[in-house]
Design a protein around this motif. Structure first.
Motif, PDB file in Angstrom:
ATOM      1  N   UNK A 257       0.879  -1.185   0.000  1.00  0.00           N
ATOM      2  CA  UNK A 257       0.000   0.000   0.000  1.00  0.00           C
ATOM      3  C   UNK A 257       0.912   1.229   0.000  1.00  0.00           C
ATOM      4  N   UNK A 258       1.448   1.525  -1.197  1.00  0.00           N
ATOM      5  CA  UNK A 258       2.529   2.522  -1.205  1.00  0.00           C
ATOM      6  C   UNK A 258       2.040   3.963  -1.328  1.00  0.00           C
ATOM      7  N   UNK A 259       0.731   4.167  -1.247  1.00  0.00           N
ATOM      8  CA  UNK A 259       0.193   5.523  -1.038  1.00  0.00           C
ATOM      9  C   UNK A 259      -1.082   5.408  -0.213  1.00  0.00           C
ATOM     10  N   UNK A 260      -1.094   6.041   0.936  1.00  0.00           N
ATOM     11  CA  UNK A 260      -2.288   6.086   1.778  1.00  0.00           C
ATOM     12  C   UNK A 260      -2.210   7.322   2.671  1.00  0.00           C
ATOM     13  N   UNK A 261      -3.347   7.654   3.258  1.00  0.00           N
ATOM     14  CA  UNK A 261      -3.381   8.804   4.156  1.00  0.00           C
ATOM     15  C   UNK A 261      -4.555   9.697   3.806  1.00  0.00           C
ATOM     16  N   UNK A 262      -4.741  10.765   4.577  1.00  0.00           N
ATOM     17  CA  UNK A 262      -5.868  11.653   4.303  1.00  0.00           C
ATOM     18  C   UNK A 262      -5.483  12.679   3.234  1.00  0.00           C
ATOM     19  N   UNK A 263      -6.419  12.909   2.339  1.00  0.00           N
ATOM     20  CA  UNK A 263      -6.236  13.899   1.261  1.00  0.00           C
ATOM     21  C   UNK A 263      -7.329  14.935   1.443  1.00  0.00           C
TER      22      UNK A 263
END
Ligand code: AHR
Length: 479
Positions: A292-298
């Motif tokens: 999961x090489x991009x995650x987080x709040x946008x």
């Protein structure tokens, strides 16, 4: 709420790489946030900010992904080597249309990796790059002895090769990385990865571009055609407050967006479960990692900042997103071999924010700090009462058990008890909490949210009892 720990069942190892990070040439992440240049008045070592490196070392960053993101598929690595004054400039068309001087290139990235003491995850260019360009980059970085690219590296004053632990073959090839169909990408992946050669003793872990969110057809097609050729396949999912086109603000948000952002983060559980089920068909032994090489709040950018720079504030709500998501990754640690939160400094759900020579640690940073004991820990199974505002992980490392709990209720404290087979002795207990749902740290109030000792606990007859305040993340170590 009562939780029974079952420490005697052999648990899955939580890879430390789940705590990975991502630094793209985007906005003020690399330039300003990390790279200031050797002649900057901001304290630096070989051009890299000392405050940022010190802070990141404290949370034991295990791996760093670079140079993108969408940027990776228009990055031409040869423009970023050799004497800096001779490096070709480039336009960062994805992110703000800025002209970059290429002063942060391959050598500077590995200098950063060496200062952090972490592994390198390089993302190669499939969208606008050739097979030869990718092959030569790998040769430049990892070939020992005599070869055209090894010799070029030596001309640039680096004799020994570097270690590339992870290599991504394209990024978001379904979108900014080339708008491909999965069938087409799968064939390209097979071809490009052939030339990601292993020159030294270290195996390069090859990562195929995987799906966006719930694009299960992409996963199916790429696994069907290319599974034997990959070690990992990526997944991207960002937490949103609502529609992609209408991102909510990072501060001063309505209460409903507290819940909708956390619910969007919780969707990660379903995504991993469903993608893993597809992967199981082609890889029943779980050899291939879901990365999961991009995650987080946008969220919306801060008012007055460049919309292409993705600079957003970071509140206790983002801390909830981080803790909930890390707990989900732990639960799926048999399939999730690495994850990389987006992004390290000044972009999206950042660890650190900088302004000139100032730097603040965000609430998300403090979650990574509180949770770092879980890196390479053994997951301890547990069962007990359900609660829809509590998410937790229990893991064991070197005879110490770490219990991390995220409580995202906005109002009420919660009593929890943890029971195990053995007597428990307290080693350490810390937490973060806040008084309002958009509490955050800024350059005038850098410590509004900081880690404090957690005292609302007792151990009685082998049971750990805790009272968790609302909007808090707690980490307790017992033995
Ligand atoms: O992290 C920001 C961007 O989000 C990345 O460049 C891209 O891969 C994704 O769409």
């Amino acid at each position: 709420m009562k939780i029974i720990m079952t420490p005697n069942k052999s648990g899955t190892k939580i890879s430390k790489y789940i705590y990975g990070h991502f630094a793209e040439h985007l906005g003020r992440c690399i330039y300003e946030g990390i790279w200031v240049g050797e002649n900057s008045p901001i304290p630096n070592k070989n051009g890299i900010r000392t405050d940022v490196v010190d802070a990141l070392k404290n949370i034991c960053v295990p791996v760093l992904r670079w140079p993108g993101g969408c940027f990776a598929d228009e990055y031409h690595w040869k423009d970023g080597i050799g004497p800096k004054e001779k490096r070709k400039k480039m336009v960062n068309t994805h992110w703000g249309g800025l002209t970059e001087n290429n002063h942060f290139g391959t050598h500077e990235f590995f200098e950063l990796v060496s200062q952090l003491g972490c592994e390198a995850y390089i993302n190669g260019n499939v969208g606008s790059g050739t097979v030869q360009e990718m092959q030569e980059w790998v040769e430049y970085m990892t070939m020992n002895g005599e070869s055209p690219m090894a010799n070029l590296r030596k001309e640039n004053h680096k004799v020994d090769p570097w270690k590339v632990a992870f290599f991504g073959v394209g990024n978001e090839s379904w979108g900014c990385g080339g708008n491909m169909r999965p069938e087409y990408y799968a064939d390209l992946y097979r071809r490009y990865q052939t030339y990601v050669r292993q020159y030294g003793k270290d195996k390069i872990y090859k990562i195929a571009c995987g799906p966006n969110i719930d694009d299960y057809n992409w996963m199916e097609q790429v696994m069907n055609s290319a599974a034997p050729f990959m070690d990992g396949i990526s997944l991207h999912h960002y937490a949103l407050t609502g529609a992609w086109e209408d991102k909510g603000p990072a501060l001063n948000f309505p209460e409903e967006q507290w819940w909708s952002l956390i619910a969007s983060a919780q969707k990660m559980d379903e995504l991993i479960t469903k993608h893993s089920t597809i992967m199981d068909k082609y890889d029943p032994d779980k050899r291939i990692g879901l990365i999961v090489d991009e995650w987080g709040s946008w969220l919306s950018v801060e008012p007055g900042t460049n919309p292409g720079f993705l600079y957003q504030q970071n509140t206790i709500r983002d801390a909830m997103v981080a803790a909930v998501t890390l707990n989900i990754f732990h639960k799926h640690a048999d399939r999730v071999h690495m994850a990389n939160i987006a992004q390290t400094v000044n972009v999206l759900q950042a660890m650190l924010l900088t302004d000139g020579e100032q730097m603040v640690k965000t609430p998300t940073y403090h979650v990574f700090d509180l949770y770092k004991n879980h890196q390479d820990g053994e997951l301890i199974d547990s069962y007990g009462d359900e609660n829809d505002t509590i998410s937790y992980t229990i893991s064991k490392k070197e005879e110490k058990v770490t219990i991390s709990i995220c409580h995202f209720s906005l109002t009420a404290s919660k009593e929890l008890s943890f029971d195990g087979d053995n007597d428990l002795t307290l080693v350490d207990a810390n937490y973060i909490t806040a008084e309002s749902m958009d509490a955050h740290n800024d350059f005038t109030h850098p410590e509004t949210i900081s880690i404090k000792p957690f005292k609302e606990l007792s151990i009685l007859n082998g049971t750990l009892n805790v009272i968790i305040p609302p909007m808090s993340v707690v980490s307790i170590v017992v033995e």
